[in-house]
Design a protein around this motif. Structure first.
Motif, PDB file in Angstrom:
ATOM      1  N   ALA A  26     -12.664  59.116 -54.188  1.00  0.00           N
ATOM      2  CA  ALA A  26     -11.526  58.662 -54.886  1.00  0.00           C
ATOM      3  C   ALA A  26     -11.612  57.921 -56.422  1.00  0.00           C
ATOM      4  N   GLU A  27     -11.451  58.112 -57.736  1.00  0.00           N
ATOM      5  CA  GLU A  27     -11.166  57.374 -58.533  1.00  0.00           C
ATOM      6  C   GLU A  27      -9.838  57.206 -58.651  1.00  0.00           C
ATOM      7  N   ARG A  28      -9.271  56.790 -60.002  1.00  0.00           N
ATOM      8  CA  ARG A  28      -8.434  56.683 -61.005  1.00  0.00           C
ATOM      9  C   ARG A  28      -9.022  57.219 -62.201  1.00  0.00           C
ATOM     10  N   ALA A  29      -7.813  58.381 -61.991  1.00  0.00           N
ATOM     11  CA  ALA A  29      -8.580  59.459 -62.880  1.00  0.00           C
ATOM     12  C   ALA A  29      -7.726  59.934 -63.861  1.00  0.00           C
ATOM     13  N   GLY A  30      -6.723  58.771 -64.782  1.00  0.00           N
ATOM     14  CA  GLY A  30      -5.554  58.570 -65.993  1.00  0.00           C
ATOM     15  C   GLY A  30      -4.269  59.696 -64.766  1.00  0.00           C
ATOM     16  N   ALA A  31      -3.273  59.539 -65.930  1.00  0.00           N
ATOM     17  CA  ALA A  31      -1.736  59.840 -65.298  1.00  0.00           C
ATOM     18  C   ALA A  31      -1.356  60.440 -66.561  1.00  0.00           C
ATOM     19  N   GLY A  32       0.139  60.555 -66.405  1.00  0.00           N
ATOM     20  CA  GLY A  32       1.191  61.347 -67.332  1.00  0.00           C
ATOM     21  C   GLY A  32       0.805  62.545 -66.992  1.00  0.00           C
ATOM     22  N   LEU A  33       0.614  63.335 -65.306  1.00  0.00           N
ATOM     23  CA  LEU A  33       0.385  65.092 -65.319  1.00  0.00           C
ATOM     24  C   LEU A  33       1.864  65.007 -64.440  1.00  0.00           C
ATOM     25  N   LEU A  51     -11.502  77.788 -43.208  1.00  0.00           N
ATOM     26  CA  LEU A  51     -11.597  76.691 -44.358  1.00  0.00           C
ATOM     27  C   LEU A  51     -10.281  76.093 -43.992  1.00  0.00           C
ATOM     28  N   ARG A  52     -10.191  74.729 -45.095  1.00  0.00           N
ATOM     29  CA  ARG A  52      -8.863  73.905 -44.384  1.00  0.00           C
ATOM     30  C   ARG A  52      -9.485  73.247 -45.761  1.00  0.00           C
ATOM     31  N   VAL A  53      -8.260  72.742 -46.169  1.00  0.00           N
ATOM     32  CA  VAL A  53      -8.094  72.000 -47.509  1.00  0.00           C
ATOM     33  C   VAL A  53      -7.891  70.422 -47.323  1.00  0.00           C
ATOM     34  N   ARG A  54      -8.876  69.037 -47.838  1.00  0.00           N
ATOM     35  CA  ARG A  54      -7.838  68.254 -47.559  1.00  0.00           C
ATOM     36  C   ARG A  54      -7.996  67.544 -49.129  1.00  0.00           C
ATOM     37  N   LEU A  55      -6.379  67.347 -49.490  1.00  0.00           N
ATOM     38  CA  LEU A  55      -5.562  66.776 -50.466  1.00  0.00           C
ATOM     39  C   LEU A  55      -5.574  65.305 -49.986  1.00  0.00           C
ATOM     40  N   THR A  56      -5.812  64.268 -51.272  1.00  0.00           N
ATOM     41  CA  THR A  56      -5.629  62.400 -51.165  1.00  0.00           C
ATOM     42  C   THR A  56      -4.850  62.232 -52.143  1.00  0.00           C
ATOM     43  N   ASN A  57      -4.406  61.111 -52.371  1.00  0.00           N
ATOM     44  CA  ASN A  57      -3.418  60.530 -53.087  1.00  0.00           C
ATOM     45  C   ASN A  57      -4.186  59.039 -52.921  1.00  0.00           C
ATOM     46  N   ALA A  58      -5.096  58.476 -52.982  1.00  0.00           N
ATOM     47  CA  ALA A  58      -5.269  57.417 -51.918  1.00  0.00           C
ATOM     48  C   ALA A  58      -5.073  56.183 -52.867  1.00  0.00           C
ATOM     49  N   LEU A  59      -5.120  56.746 -54.205  1.00  0.00           N
ATOM     50  CA  LEU A  59      -5.112  55.276 -54.906  1.00  0.00           C
ATOM     51  C   LEU A  59      -3.365  55.640 -56.237  1.00  0.00           C
ATOM     52  N   GLY A  60      -2.910  56.194 -55.726  1.00  0.00           N
ATOM     53  CA  GLY A  60      -2.144  56.540 -56.127  1.00  0.00           C
ATOM     54  C   GLY A  60      -0.954  55.830 -56.240  1.00  0.00           C
ATOM     55  N   ASP A  61      -0.003  56.052 -57.015  1.00  0.00           N
ATOM     56  CA  ASP A  61       1.795  54.864 -56.881  1.00  0.00           C
ATOM     57  C   ASP A  61       2.361  55.394 -56.783  1.00  0.00           C
ATOM     58  N   ARG A  62       2.987  56.615 -56.466  1.00  0.00           N
ATOM     59  CA  ARG A  62       4.033  57.277 -56.183  1.00  0.00           C
ATOM     60  C   ARG A  62       3.486  58.556 -55.352  1.00  0.00           C
ATOM     61  N   GLY A 129       3.083  62.833 -61.558  1.00  0.00           N
ATOM     62  CA  GLY A 129       2.396  62.440 -59.744  1.00  0.00           C
ATOM     63  C   GLY A 129       1.581  61.038 -60.121  1.00  0.00           C
ATOM     64  N   GLY A 130       1.606  60.444 -61.642  1.00  0.00           N
ATOM     65  CA  GLY A 130       1.737  58.710 -61.165  1.00  0.00           C
ATOM     66  C   GLY A 130       0.443  58.974 -61.330  1.00  0.00           C
ATOM     67  N   VAL A 131      -0.022  57.870 -61.177  1.00  0.00           N
ATOM     68  CA  VAL A 131      -1.728  57.350 -61.044  1.00  0.00           C
ATOM     69  C   VAL A 131      -1.928  59.140 -60.244  1.00  0.00           C
ATOM     70  N   LEU A 132      -2.975  59.373 -61.504  1.00  0.00           N
ATOM     71  CA  LEU A 132      -4.101  60.877 -60.849  1.00  0.00           C
ATOM     72  C   LEU A 132      -5.194  59.914 -60.166  1.00  0.00           C
ATOM     73  N   THR A 133      -5.134  60.632 -58.602  1.00  0.00           N
ATOM     74  CA  THR A 133      -6.613  60.619 -57.563  1.00  0.00           C
ATOM     75  C   THR A 133      -7.243  61.019 -57.755  1.00  0.00           C
ATOM     76  N   GLY A 134      -8.691  61.507 -58.763  1.00  0.00           N
ATOM     77  CA  GLY A 134      -9.425  62.623 -58.367  1.00  0.00           C
ATOM     78  C   GLY A 134     -10.692  61.722 -58.792  1.00  0.00           C
ATOM     79  N   ARG A 135     -11.486  62.910 -59.559  1.00  0.00           N
ATOM     80  CA  ARG A 135     -13.037  62.742 -59.516  1.00  0.00           C
ATOM     81  C   ARG A 135     -13.317  62.652 -60.945  1.00  0.00           C
ATOM     82  N   ASN A 136     -13.407  61.848 -62.087  1.00  0.00           N
ATOM     83  CA  ASN A 136     -13.854  61.770 -63.372  1.00  0.00           C
ATOM     84  C   ASN A 136     -15.956  62.427 -63.073  1.00  0.00           C
ATOM     85  N   ARG A 137     -15.599  62.735 -64.575  1.00  0.00           N
ATOM     86  CA  ARG A 137     -16.678  63.194 -65.063  1.00  0.00           C
ATOM     87  C   ARG A 137     -17.860  64.546 -64.301  1.00  0.00           C
ATOM     88  N   ALA A 138     -16.689  65.091 -63.065  1.00  0.00           N
ATOM     89  CA  ALA A 138     -17.184  66.290 -62.612  1.00  0.00           C
ATOM     90  C   ALA A 138     -17.712  67.299 -63.376  1.00  0.00           C
TER      91      ALA A 138
END
Length: 403
Positions: A26-33, A51-62, A129-138
């Motif tokens: 989990a990284e802060r990967a920008g904002a504005g979406l 198959l199960r999908v796990r989503l995350t808003n670990a570093l989000g601001d909203r 979406g506020g601050v995006l929790t994602g992975r940079n340089r993917a």
């Protein structure tokens, strides 16, 4: 539907057990979406069912809300194999809201996924979406790691025409989990930009190549990449520090039997010395052991010539590597230093293994890293033994009917 934080894999499933087949730090990967669809392209480790999908808003601001989440099989770019797209539900409902800091685990999908299968996970973001929790340089060769669409819900689209921007970021995607046969377990790689694959001209980093090797040699393992570009052991950056990441991003995911720790070069470049790094390594191993997870210690590769290399940092690197090899704390070694260094100047990468910045390995260097792990050490650490390997679960490709 509001989703609260959950512990994935808290109960075993019939016919096997939950195992993480893909994961991302989990990284802060920008904002504005806002009000668009993102299509993340990933590749599984082990195969399995449910198959199960796990989503995350670990570093989000909203809170973030996803109107639909779907999983399909990519064909080219953002396009999907016709009929392969399936709807993911959360407690039986297609919509899910994640509070800041929360994760949400989707319901199991019918069908089987193959080992090292490419999948497309599409998320329709409703509102801001506020601050995006994602992975940079993917990376997801031969295509972009993800695609962003024109406004609206395009999760069901198969042709990919609405996806107008390719990006090197995975969005809000924490893990994919399958039910795999009992011998199969996962190995998580906790590292920095070397682990994410930076430097490889092909886009395939050493954890990806190790996952390919595991399949080729029939090891009962899933290799998942928890690398963060710029990541440190002792301090947070775009993501958490390594100790916090171990707890939140490794030990919280199901079926992980071992961790490969390769982190600390960025700390040395920022002025850290050996003693605090060694102390942190001890705490990481202790916490992993308490959770029943073993730890393979990776020696730090040479980086003389890199912008932040210093004589003091070199002495600290040598002391840290001596501890990794001989300190008696780790469950096994991964001697990346020995695999990559120049015999004529051990402070430096061998020229053919240097991508040019004297820090990150080239594609050949990443191949050498994947080859440096001894099967005995890796399988023992993951609770396996050589000879237990067999063709991984899910030998057939997943081609489900659309829904």
């Amino acid at each position: 539907m509001a989703a609260t934080a959950e512990r994935a894999g808290s109960s075993l499933m019939m016919g096997g057990r939950p195992v993480t087949t893909w994961a991302a730090a989990a990284e802060r990967a920008g904002a504005g979406l806002r009000d668009l669809t993102v299509r993340n392209l990933v590749r599984t480790g082990t195969g399995g069912t449910g198959l199960r999908v796990r989503l995350t808003n670990a570093l989000g601001d909203r809170p973030v809300t996803f109107g639909h989440v779907r999983v399909g099989v990519p064909s080219s770019g953002a396009a999907l194999v016709p009929g392969s797209n399936r709807t993911v539900t959360f407690g039986g409902r297609p919509e899910v809201t994640l509070a800041p800091g929360a994760t949400a685990l989707g319901d199991a999908l019918p069908g089987r996924v193959a080992p090292r299968q490419r999948l497309a996970v599409s998320l329709h973001l409703r509102g801001d979406g506020g601050v995006l929790t994602g992975r940079n340089r993917a990376t997801a060769p031969p295509d972009d790691a993800a695609y962003r669409s024109l406004p609206g819900d395009h999760t069901a689209d198969e042709d990919g025409a609405a996806y107008v921007e390719g990006v090197a970021v995975w969005h809000w995607l924490d893990a994919l989990i399958v039910t795999a046969p009992e011998p199969v377990s996962a190995v998580a790689v906790l590292g920095d930009s070397i682990t994410t694959g930076v430097g490889s001209e092909t886009g395939h980093g050493w954890p990806d190549l190790l996952a390919d090797r595991a399949l080729l040699e029939s090891w009962p393992l899933s290799v998942v990449n928890e690398g963060v570009s710029g990541g440190r052991v002792l301090a947070a950056g775009t993501g958490r520090d390594a100790e916090a990441r171990l707890a939140a991003e490794v030990l919280a995911k199901p079926g992980i039997g071992a961790v490969i720790l390769l982190a600390g070069v960025n700390d040395l470049g920022a002025g850290a010395r050996a003693e605090p790094l060694v102390a942190a390594y001890r705490r990481i191993v202790e916490r992993a052991h308490a959770a029943g997870v073993r730890v393979i210690g990776g020696t730090l590769p040479p980086f003389a010539g890199a912008e932040y290399h210093t004589a003091e940092g070199e002495r600290a690197r040598e002391a840290v590597n001596a501890f990794v090899r001989d300190g008696g704390v780790f469950d096994g070694p991964a001697d990346f230093d020995a695999a990559l260094r120049d015999p004529d100047d051990p402070r430096r990468l061998l020229p053919r293994y240097d991508c040019g910045d004297h820090l990150h390995p080239s594609a050949a260097g990443h191949r050498a890293m994947a080859a440096a792990l001894e099967p005995r050490v890796l399988l023992d650490a993951a609770g396996q033994r050589p000879g237990l390997g067999r063709r991984a679960a899910g030998s057939g490709r997943w081609m489900p009917r659309g829904r």
